[in-house]
Design an enzyme around this catalytic site. Structure first.
Site, PDB file in Angstrom:
ATOM      1  N   CYS A  10      29.681-100.674  36.207  1.00 48.43           N
ATOM      2  CA  CYS A  10      29.769-101.932  36.958  1.00 48.43           C
ATOM      3  C   CYS A  10      28.357-102.365  37.324  1.00 48.43           C
ATOM      4  O   CYS A  10      27.383-101.947  36.686  1.00 48.43           O
ATOM      5  CB  CYS A  10      30.681-101.799  38.173  1.00 48.43           C
ATOM      6  SG  CYS A  10      30.137-100.600  39.406  1.00 48.43           S
ATOM      7  N   ASN A  13      27.454 -99.607  40.917  1.00 45.98           N
ATOM      8  CA  ASN A  13      27.950 -98.213  40.866  1.00 45.98           C
ATOM      9  C   ASN A  13      28.317 -97.702  42.268  1.00 45.98           C
ATOM     10  O   ASN A  13      28.196 -96.516  42.550  1.00 45.98           O
ATOM     11  CB  ASN A  13      26.936 -97.280  40.182  1.00 45.98           C
ATOM     12  CG  ASN A  13      27.505 -95.918  39.783  1.00 45.98           C
ATOM     13  OD1 ASN A  13      26.770 -94.933  39.713  1.00 45.98           O
ATOM     14  ND2 ASN A  13      28.788 -95.825  39.507  1.00 45.98           N
ATOM     15  N   CYS A  15      31.238 -99.556  43.956  1.00 44.69           N
ATOM     16  CA  CYS A  15      32.612-100.007  44.227  1.00 44.69           C
ATOM     17  C   CYS A  15      33.536 -99.725  43.041  1.00 44.69           C
ATOM     18  O   CYS A  15      34.361 -98.816  43.088  1.00 44.69           O
ATOM     19  CB  CYS A  15      32.639-101.503  44.556  1.00 44.69           C
ATOM     20  SG  CYS A  15      31.734-101.954  46.056  1.00 44.69           S
ATOM     21  N   ARG A  16      33.418-100.509  41.975  1.00 44.10           N
ATOM     22  CA  ARG A  16      34.412-100.436  40.892  1.00 44.10           C
ATOM     23  C   ARG A  16      34.278 -99.204  40.015  1.00 44.10           C
ATOM     24  O   ARG A  16      35.268 -98.507  39.743  1.00 44.10           O
ATOM     25  CB  ARG A  16      34.328-101.706  40.025  1.00 44.10           C
ATOM     26  CG  ARG A  16      34.785-102.948  40.761  1.00 44.10           C
ATOM     27  CD  ARG A  16      34.384-104.200  40.032  1.00 44.10           C
ATOM     28  NE  ARG A  16      32.928-104.409  40.080  1.00 44.10           N
ATOM     29  CZ  ARG A  16      32.285-105.379  39.470  1.00 44.10           C
ATOM     30  NH1 ARG A  16      32.956-106.224  38.709  1.00 44.10           N
ATOM     31  NH2 ARG A  16      30.982-105.518  39.592  1.00 44.10           N
ATOM     32  N   SER A  17      33.069 -98.931  39.510  1.00 45.21           N
ATOM     33  CA  SER A  17      32.979 -97.821  38.533  1.00 45.21           C
ATOM     34  C   SER A  17      33.173 -96.437  39.159  1.00 45.21           C
ATOM     35  O   SER A  17      33.791 -95.580  38.516  1.00 45.21           O
ATOM     36  CB  SER A  17      31.698 -97.905  37.691  1.00 45.21           C
ATOM     37  OG  SER A  17      30.538 -97.803  38.476  1.00 45.21           O
ATOM     38  N   ASP A 127      34.758-108.255  41.058  1.00 45.30           N
ATOM     39  CA  ASP A 127      33.812-107.645  41.989  1.00 45.30           C
ATOM     40  C   ASP A 127      34.335-107.794  43.423  1.00 45.30           C
ATOM     41  O   ASP A 127      34.497-108.912  43.910  1.00 45.30           O
ATOM     42  CB  ASP A 127      32.466-108.375  41.829  1.00 45.30           C
ATOM     43  CG  ASP A 127      31.373-107.753  42.667  1.00 45.30           C
ATOM     44  OD1 ASP A 127      31.677-106.917  43.543  1.00 45.30           O
ATOM     45  OD2 ASP A 127      30.205-108.116  42.441  1.00 45.30           O
TER      46      ASP A 127
HETATM   47  P1  4NP Z   1      30.168-102.781  42.078  1.00 43.83           P
HETATM   48  O1  4NP Z   1      30.083-103.798  43.326  1.00 43.83           O
HETATM   49  O2  4NP Z   1      29.410-103.421  40.948  1.00 43.83           O
HETATM   50  O3  4NP Z   1      31.642-102.714  41.812  1.00 43.83           O
HETATM   51  O4  4NP Z   1      29.577-101.477  42.539  1.00 43.83           O
HETATM   52  C1  4NP Z   1      28.885-104.330  43.795  1.00 43.83           C
HETATM   53  C2  4NP Z   1      28.032-103.553  44.537  1.00 43.83           C
HETATM   54  C3  4NP Z   1      26.864-104.105  45.033  1.00 43.83           C
HETATM   55  C4  4NP Z   1      26.567-105.437  44.785  1.00 43.83           C
HETATM   56  C5  4NP Z   1      27.416-106.202  44.023  1.00 43.83           C
HETATM   57  C6  4NP Z   1      28.587-105.642  43.517  1.00 43.83           C
HETATM   58  N1  4NP Z   1      25.399-105.979  45.322  1.00 43.83           N
HETATM   59  O5  4NP Z   1      25.195-107.212  45.184  1.00 43.83           O
HETATM   60  O6  4NP Z   1      24.582-105.260  45.935  1.00 43.83           O
END
Ligand code: 4NP
Length: 163
Positions: A10, A13, A15-17, A127
């Site tokens: 993602c 790294n 939330c989703r992955s 996201d």
């Molecule tokens: P992820 O979510 O890609 O599922 O881990 C996010 C985590 C951080 C951010 C965006 C999405 N960020 O903008 O910092």
């Protein structure tokens, strides 16, 4: 028996992955295939490197019995295209970012996770970072279903009959 390796990717790294990683690990352990399927996750961005998963992702996962606490964020690296047989991106932007890093010859390893889902006719795991709690539940619902499809795909790659 040989082994196969899958990496969920993602943006951060956190939330989703990591959620997909923990779900996949649980499903693979239940299938008694932990010795044959290597599972990891990474982010295309570097903002959260070294951090544990987002508290909201941890709490939502915990309610379904998944422990994200030991995981730490890392950024995808060139070696990942050698280490993994499948790199599964959460959305189109990250798919593009992973493809941009992909060496010639490894393109077929890079896919969207939701391609493997049976019950969802969407291409992306949205996201949840800037949204509410329901976004994290949706991530879990989508990843639980898609990981079942990934496991069936990997069973075939391992030369096993589908369950
Ligand atoms: P992820 O979510 O890609 O599922 O881990 C996010 C985590 C951080 C951010 C965006 C999405 N960020 O903008 O910092």
């Amino acid at each position: 028996m040989k082994s196969v390796a899958v990496c969920f990717v993602c943006l951060g790294n956190i939330c989703r992955s990591p959620t997909a990683e923990a779900i996949m690990r649980e499903q693979v352990e239940r299938a008694s295939l932990a010795d044959h399927i290597v599972i990891d996750s990474a982010g295309t961005g570097d903002w959260h490197v070294g951090e544990p998963p987002d508290k909201r992702a941890q709490a939502a996962a915990q309610r379904r019995g998944y422990d994200l606490a030991p995981l730490r964020a890392r950024q995808i690296a060139a070696e990942d295209f050698d280490r993994f047989d499948l790199l599964l991106a959460m959305d189109e932007v990250n798919l593009g970012n992973v493809r941009a890093l992909c060496p010639p010859g490894s393109e077929s390893k890079v896919r969207l996770l939701m391609e493997f889902a049976e019950h969802w006719d969407v291409r992306e795991v949205a996201d949840p970072y800037f949204g509410g709690a329901e976004g994290f539940e949706l991530v879990l619902d989508q990843c639980e279903n898609a990981c079942r499809g990934v496991l069936e795909h990997l069973r075939v790659a391992l030369g096993l009959a589908a369950a």
